[in-house]
Design a protein around this motif. Sequence first.
Motif, PDB file in Angstrom:
ATOM      1  N   PRO A 154      -4.872   8.166   3.295  1.00 30.40           N
ATOM      2  CA  PRO A 154      -3.502   7.302   3.915  1.00 30.40           C
ATOM      3  C   PRO A 154      -4.119   7.669   5.694  1.00 30.40           C
ATOM      4  CG  PRO A 154      -2.898   8.984   2.507  1.00 30.40           C
ATOM      5  CD  PRO A 154      -3.971   9.387   2.234  1.00 30.40           C
ATOM      6  N   PHE A 178       1.687  -0.385   2.778  1.00 30.52           N
ATOM      7  CA  PHE A 178       3.054   0.474   3.188  1.00 30.52           C
ATOM      8  C   PHE A 178       3.135   1.707   3.155  1.00 30.52           C
ATOM      9  CE2 PHE A 178       7.162   1.446   4.503  1.00 30.52           C
ATOM     10  CZ  PHE A 178       7.348   0.912   5.984  1.00 30.52           C
ATOM     11  N   TYR A 179       3.022   1.704   2.168  1.00 32.73           N
ATOM     12  CA  TYR A 179       3.781   3.205   1.539  1.00 32.73           C
ATOM     13  C   TYR A 179       2.398   3.983   1.791  1.00 32.73           C
ATOM     14  CZ  TYR A 179       8.157   1.790   0.567  1.00 32.73           C
ATOM     15  OH  TYR A 179       9.477   1.656   0.230  1.00 32.73           O
ATOM     16  N   ASN A 230       0.666   3.590   4.056  1.00 31.87           N
ATOM     17  CA  ASN A 230       0.309   3.135   5.550  1.00 31.87           C
ATOM     18  C   ASN A 230      -1.420   2.826   5.387  1.00 31.87           C
ATOM     19  OD1 ASN A 230       1.666   3.986   8.808  1.00 31.87           O
ATOM     20  ND2 ASN A 230       2.183   6.076   7.118  1.00 31.87           N
ATOM     21  N   ILE A 231      -1.470   1.714   4.863  1.00 26.42           N
ATOM     22  CA  ILE A 231      -3.382   1.709   4.660  1.00 26.42           C
ATOM     23  C   ILE A 231      -3.320   0.248   5.843  1.00 26.42           C
ATOM     24  CG2 ILE A 231      -5.312   0.512   3.759  1.00 26.42           C
ATOM     25  CD1 ILE A 231      -5.038   3.457   2.947  1.00 26.42           C
ATOM     26  N   GLY A 232      -3.745   0.198   6.745  1.00 26.18           N
ATOM     27  CA  GLY A 232      -4.126  -0.296   8.182  1.00 26.18           C
ATOM     28  C   GLY A 232      -4.758  -2.006   7.221  1.00 26.18           C
ATOM     29  N   ILE A 233      -4.806  -3.255   7.419  1.00 29.93           N
ATOM     30  CA  ILE A 233      -5.673  -3.896   7.356  1.00 29.93           C
ATOM     31  C   ILE A 233      -5.875  -5.314   8.550  1.00 29.93           C
ATOM     32  CG2 ILE A 233      -6.655  -6.764   5.968  1.00 29.93           C
ATOM     33  CD1 ILE A 233      -4.966  -3.900   4.248  1.00 29.93           C
ATOM     34  N   SER A 238       2.628   9.881   4.685  1.00 23.30           N
ATOM     35  CA  SER A 238       2.119   8.940   3.498  1.00 23.30           C
ATOM     36  C   SER A 238       1.172  11.090   2.674  1.00 23.30           C
ATOM     37  CB  SER A 238       0.865   8.376   3.826  1.00 23.30           C
ATOM     38  OG  SER A 238       1.735   7.444   4.031  1.00 23.30           O
ATOM     39  N   HIS A 294       6.068   4.322  15.699  1.00 20.88           N
ATOM     40  CA  HIS A 294       4.940   3.558  14.600  1.00 20.88           C
ATOM     41  C   HIS A 294       4.888   1.634  15.096  1.00 20.88           C
ATOM     42  CE1 HIS A 294       2.178   4.714  12.190  1.00 20.88           C
ATOM     43  NE2 HIS A 294       2.746   3.897  10.341  1.00 20.88           N
ATOM     44  N   ARG A 342       3.800  -2.436  10.913  1.00 27.13           N
ATOM     45  CA  ARG A 342       4.676  -2.957  10.203  1.00 27.13           C
ATOM     46  C   ARG A 342       6.069  -1.878  10.087  1.00 27.13           C
ATOM     47  NH1 ARG A 342       3.580  -4.072   4.254  1.00 27.13           N
ATOM     48  NH2 ARG A 342       1.297  -3.051   3.664  1.00 27.13           N
ATOM     49  N   VAL A 343       6.953  -1.480  10.300  1.00 31.32           N
ATOM     50  CA  VAL A 343       7.864  -0.439   9.828  1.00 31.32           C
ATOM     51  C   VAL A 343       8.664  -0.374   9.378  1.00 31.32           C
ATOM     52  CG1 VAL A 343       6.839   1.178  11.484  1.00 31.32           C
ATOM     53  CG2 VAL A 343       9.297   0.061  11.910  1.00 31.32           C
ATOM     54  N   GLY A 344       9.191  -2.152   8.870  1.00 33.66           N
ATOM     55  CA  GLY A 344      10.288  -1.890   8.191  1.00 33.66           C
ATOM     56  C   GLY A 344      10.151  -1.894   6.549  1.00 33.66           C
ATOM     57  N   LEU A 345      10.781  -1.713   5.886  1.00 33.79           N
ATOM     58  CA  LEU A 345      10.464  -1.400   4.525  1.00 33.79           C
ATOM     59  C   LEU A 345      10.094  -2.533   3.663  1.00 33.79           C
ATOM     60  CD1 LEU A 345      12.968   1.549   2.828  1.00 33.79           C
ATOM     61  CD2 LEU A 345      10.543   1.732   4.137  1.00 33.79           C
ATOM     62  N   LYS A 356      -1.121  -3.421  10.398  1.00 30.54           N
ATOM     63  CA  LYS A 356      -1.035  -1.950   9.915  1.00 30.54           C
ATOM     64  C   LYS A 356       0.787  -1.602   9.655  1.00 30.54           C
ATOM     65  CE  LYS A 356      -3.711   0.154  13.663  1.00 30.54           C
ATOM     66  NZ  LYS A 356      -4.518   0.309  14.271  1.00 30.54           N
ATOM     67  N   GLY A 357       0.622  -0.158   9.803  1.00 30.81           N
ATOM     68  CA  GLY A 357       2.178   0.574   9.478  1.00 30.81           C
ATOM     69  C   GLY A 357       2.458   1.029   8.670  1.00 30.81           C
ATOM     70  N   GLY A 358       3.699   1.444   8.117  1.00 29.55           N
ATOM     71  CA  GLY A 358       4.253   2.007   7.026  1.00 29.55           C
ATOM     72  C   GLY A 358       5.226   3.506   6.970  1.00 29.55           C
ATOM     73  N   PRO A 359       5.581   3.942   6.513  1.00 31.31           N
ATOM     74  CA  PRO A 359       6.815   4.733   6.728  1.00 31.31           C
ATOM     75  C   PRO A 359       5.758   5.553   7.890  1.00 31.31           C
ATOM     76  CG  PRO A 359       5.405   4.946   4.679  1.00 31.31           C
ATOM     77  CD  PRO A 359       4.906   4.403   5.370  1.00 31.31           C
ATOM     78  N   ALA A 360       6.838   6.141   9.154  1.00 34.43           N
ATOM     79  CA  ALA A 360       6.275   6.382  10.387  1.00 34.43           C
ATOM     80  C   ALA A 360       6.268   7.711  10.324  1.00 34.43           C
ATOM     81  CB  ALA A 360       6.480   6.044  11.813  1.00 34.43           C
TER      82      ALA A 360
END
Lengths: 363, 363
Positions: free
Chosen positions: A273, A294-295, A297-300, B102, B173, B279-282, B301-305
């Motif tokens: 993660p 997203f869940y 937190n994998i970046g591209i 995560s 985040h 990105r942090v919006g579900l 990049k991003g995900g749950p903060a």
Amino acid sequence: MKSTIYYGPHDVRVEERPIPTIKNPGDLIIRVVRTCVCGSDLWPYRSQDANSAGTPIGHESIGVVTEIGADVTAAKPGDFVIVPFPISCGECAACKAGFESSCLNGGYFGGAESEGCQSEYLHVPHADGTVVNVSEALAAGDIPGAPASPKDFTDEMLSDLLTLSDVMGTGYHAAVSAEVKPGYTAVVFGDGAVGLCGVLSAKLLGATRIIAMSRHEDRAAIAREFGATDIVPERDDAAVARVMELTGSGADAVLECVGSAQSFNTALRVGRPGAVIGRVGLPHGVQIPADATFYRNIGIKGGPAPVRTYARQRLLREVLAGNIHPGRVFTKTYALDEVPQAYADMDARRVIKALVKVSEVEG
Amino acid sequence: MKSTIYYGPHDVRVEERPIPTIKNPGDLIIRVVRTCVCGSDLWPYRSQDANSAGTPIGHESIGVVTEIGADVTAAKPGDFVIVPFPISCGECAACKAGFESSCLNGGYFGGAESEGCQSEYLHVPHADGTVVNVSEALAAGDIPGAPASPKDFTDEMLSDLLTLSDVMGTGYHAAVSAEVKPGYTAVVFGDGAVGLCGVLSAKLLGATRIIAMSRHEDRAAIAREFGATDIVPERDDAAVARVMELTGSGADAVLECVGSAQSFNTALRVGRPGAVIGRVGLPHGVQIPADATFYRNIGIKGGPAPVRTYARQRLLREVLAGNIHPGRVFTKTYALDEVPQAYADMDARRVIKALVKVSEVEG
């Protein structure tokens, strides 16, 4: 002059073309000293990408400037330069941000709208934003162990320099995009020249464990020489299982240097993660799942590599000082007339990367 | 105790439930002082996400520890703590890398397998990896201007602290993931509490021009207060055109704090080459185009903060020192019994974010 032209699947020809001339005041012309064949040249060669018959091909070269336009300040006739694969204006938001490989006014060598590098001479538009002046870097005299002048370059040094026009900078972009940091574990997908340079780059950025995905002993040997600590020949689920076994919960950084859906899908699954996938393989059928990434937190990140920025930031000094030898990816040398054979050999994986000796530094 | 339970679309109820008790030696219990309703609680409330009837809801809280399990070292009874929305073990690769949101062994508050924060008391599993101990931070005595003890917290300070359980850390985040740097131009999608905190975070990270996408005057006013220099009410093509007009060739950084396909698609088009979308919006119906992002070197990049990491790194100090007031996103205060009304008001956009006053620091 002789120039390589793409005609169709498995059909490239070396033909006679006029020596290019200055068209705009920002252009320059080089006499090509070394060029090579790229893994990405194989996409049209294998007809996985559409290229029109009659298109010049090749986008990697180093050489000596023979002529400059009135506005050019980046080099003068006689200077030895690296010509990176992107043509970049040097002035737009992309260039100013160090992403000249996505220049808003540029393009790439070896295509319908530009000339190809597998030639005796090359026309370089937007010279001030495009070339890397090696003579100038040497003249500064502050690189320990560097040759005094381009005429002292060995064949090995020329090969190392040539990789800065694409593959070494591209591997480095994979590692930078993947945010490799000291002490990290990195996984590298792709054991072609770019993937091998990705291994070398992960090492340069301080990775202490580097897992190279490879099933070819010749390539694995270079990966080990470049810093790979583990070689994983498995693919798909088995590859994921093996990387998890080696890392516990996934790698800190993932370098994707292939671009196929299979490789990308596996790359998506082997990072812990928060890991970032640094991707430089031209995407072919790749899908990026918005939710799963997203869940976790994998970046591209990634894309065409800003190799000029990297050469000027660090890589040119590393090569001139003899600290790295990315030119080891060239496993066979060809004359310009033999370029069609070079393609066939790369296509059949008989060579990792084909070097083409066009002329010598002094002519 | 009173606790908020989700029953279905537009149906949340405050019901009587047993006060939670320690189940494992790593748990603790808090008496909730403040909680609130999140934009992400509205997804199930609007039935855009599936939640089962009878599921506890709410994932943001601050409060006073009433009881700890035998193994807990992160806090002791009487300590004032922030409980971030993720439950995190503190030991896995995700937690160790600072991506505890995560966590491989954790989860989130307010769901089928955990308790909800819109309650009088909250059971916190994995306390050592989860809570942020505010009392301990104050006891260190090195934060200029900080209150001496939690009993001195004003309502404003309590609101500011509550945002560190989710929205402020989540906005941060977005900004960190978008790699905002000093001097950057940033575009922020979303004018809810998270988007507004994204504006504040872009400012904290040094952005000098911050474009907030908003068509609601009350939200735009807070965006301006938090550092937005431009407000863009347009959407889709018109939004892209407006941002291009303001920036020339796109923003250096893009914060996506909505998660809808419409917002994400627009976000993809407003960054300059090399920009990263934080990105942090579900994600709801989001598609990430693999090719278009590649050629423009657009990162995602991003995900749950990892809000605990950010609170401990920087944000708790900024709040305790009174440097930032993210609690300004709360525009109305409710009693716990009024939580159903708080949902209805947020759903109808009558309030930006609903604060719920459950108890006071001293009981």
